[in-house]
Enzyme design. Structure first.
Site, PDB file in Angstrom:
ATOM      1  CG  HIS A  94      -1.840  -1.204   1.238  1.00 53.59           C
ATOM      2  ND1 HIS A  94      -2.479  -1.619   2.369  1.00 53.59           N
ATOM      3  CD2 HIS A  94      -2.167  -2.098   0.261  1.00 53.59           C
ATOM      4  CE1 HIS A  94      -3.183  -2.714   2.099  1.00 53.59           C
ATOM      5  NE2 HIS A  94      -2.995  -3.033   0.832  1.00 53.59           N
ATOM      6  CG  HIS A  96      -7.657  -3.193  -1.283  1.00 54.10           C
ATOM      7  ND1 HIS A  96      -7.099  -2.162  -0.555  1.00 54.10           N
ATOM      8  CD2 HIS A  96      -6.836  -4.258  -1.114  1.00 54.10           C
ATOM      9  CE1 HIS A  96      -6.007  -2.599   0.042  1.00 54.10           C
ATOM     10  NE2 HIS A  96      -5.816  -3.872  -0.279  1.00 54.10           N
ATOM     11  CG  ASP A 125      -3.608  -5.260  -2.744  1.00 57.23           C
ATOM     12  OD1 ASP A 125      -3.160  -4.443  -1.923  1.00 57.23           O
ATOM     13  OD2 ASP A 125      -4.429  -6.152  -2.443  1.00 57.23           O
ATOM     14  CG  HIS A 171      -0.237  -9.372  -2.984  1.00 50.93           C
ATOM     15  ND1 HIS A 171      -0.196  -8.026  -3.302  1.00 50.93           N
ATOM     16  CD2 HIS A 171      -1.014  -9.478  -1.891  1.00 50.93           C
ATOM     17  CE1 HIS A 171      -0.914  -7.359  -2.413  1.00 50.93           C
ATOM     18  NE2 HIS A 171      -1.432  -8.204  -1.554  1.00 50.93           N
TER      19      HIS A 171
HETATM   20 ZN    ZN Z   1      -3.906  -4.664  -0.054  1.00 53.77          ZN
END
Ligand code: ZN
Length: 302
Positions: A76, A232, A236, A259
């Site tokens: 973040h 969100h 990311d 991720h």
């Molecule tokens: Zn996150």
């Protein structure tokens, strides 16, 4: 021509680590041109560059590691740095995790505004995608493709009535990042909280720093955006793509990714020499204070 930028002055904040639940102090310091974004664990004196080469675990957050030392939940903050166009900065942390704050990048954006940005004398190079590269894992997909600007199209789908499908498309500028992506918070499912805690994760997680999704609705009072969840995921992705080391000119198309897939497609791009080049450019992310940015969100095509 856009120039690399650092901070005008150092700034600091304190918060708790999402996974460790422990208090941690974060300080951002100005750095010279070509320093890049580097993390310094001040408690043990180890410095870790923010690059794909130093990615460690990626289960529920992105961790950087070097010489057996790690710094977790970096994404973040990295998103805020890339989103606002900060190239050179030293990030000091006195523990194993960046503080989670409210679970979004908004507090980091505020911190960077407090620091102010300063141009350096070195031109900024952008990483321009020349041809598509793609990574597919079952129903999950991430693809980097050529585009005029830095764009992300993201779609998610979970086995939950609230989250069957959400999609968003955004052209990232400092303005759109700040207004539409940075405030979107981390989310998690109530049904997974117990398992996470058993594994020593999310010990600092609470309704103060994450959206918690129950069986029929969110436990927090309200969402910041109707589609806060997919926003969100974009946040990311911006943070993970910051590990390329240069602002991107290209488009990320992602479906049900996370991720690990963000990093995998970024690695694949760098490993494909004819798929990218470094170019000096009038950066779409280089003008944080002008109003002349493109339309923000439009419906996703996929
Ligand atoms: Zn996150």
């Amino acid at each position: 021509m856009a120039y690399r930028r650092t901070l005008r002055r150092q700034v600091a904040c304190t918060g708790i680590g999402l996974h460790s639940g422990r208090p941690v102090r974060l300080r951002l310091r100005p750095a010279p041109a070509e320093h890049g974004i580097r993390f310094l664990r001040t408690d043990i004196g180890v410095e870790i560059p923010a690059s794909l080469a130093h990615i460690g675990a990626q289960d529920h957050a992105t961790t950087l590691q070097k010489d057996g030392v790690s710094i977790g939940t970096v994404e973040h903050l990295l998103a805020a740095l890339l989103g606002l166009g900060v190239d050179d900065v030293l990030v000091e942390v006195d523990g194993p995790e960046v503080p989670v704050l409210d679970g979004s990048a908004a507090p980091f954006v505020i911190l960077l505004h407090e620091a102010g940005l300063r141009p350096l004398a070195t031109p900024r190079l952008h990483l321009k995608v020349l041809r598509p590269v793609e990574v597919v894992h079952g129903t999950k997909m991430a693809r980097l493709a050529p585009a005029e600007h830095f764009e992300i199209r993201y779609a998610i789908g979970f086995d939950h009535p609230l989250l069957r499908h959400q999609a968003v498309a955004v052209r990232l500028t400092a303005r759109t990042f700040t207004d539409q992506i940075a405030p979107a918070r981390t989310f998690g499912f109530l049904r997974e909280v117990e398992l996470l805690r058993k594994n020593g994760l999310a010990l600092g997680g609470s309704l103060e720093n994450a959206i918690v999704i129950g069986e029929t609705g969110v436990l927090n009072n309200k969402l910041r955006f109707e589609d806060e969840f997919v926003r969100h995921k974009v946040l990311d992705a911006v943070g993970d793509l910051a590990l390329l080391g240069h602002p991107l000119i290209g488009r990320l198309d992602a479906t049900k990714a996370g991720h690990a897939l963000h990093a995998a497609v970024a690695r694949k791009l760098l490993a494909t020499p004819d798929a990218w080049e470094l170019v000096p450019a009038g950066a779409p992310l280089a003008r944080p204070d002008t109003g002349s940015v493109a339309p923000a969100l439009r419906p996703a095509e996929a």
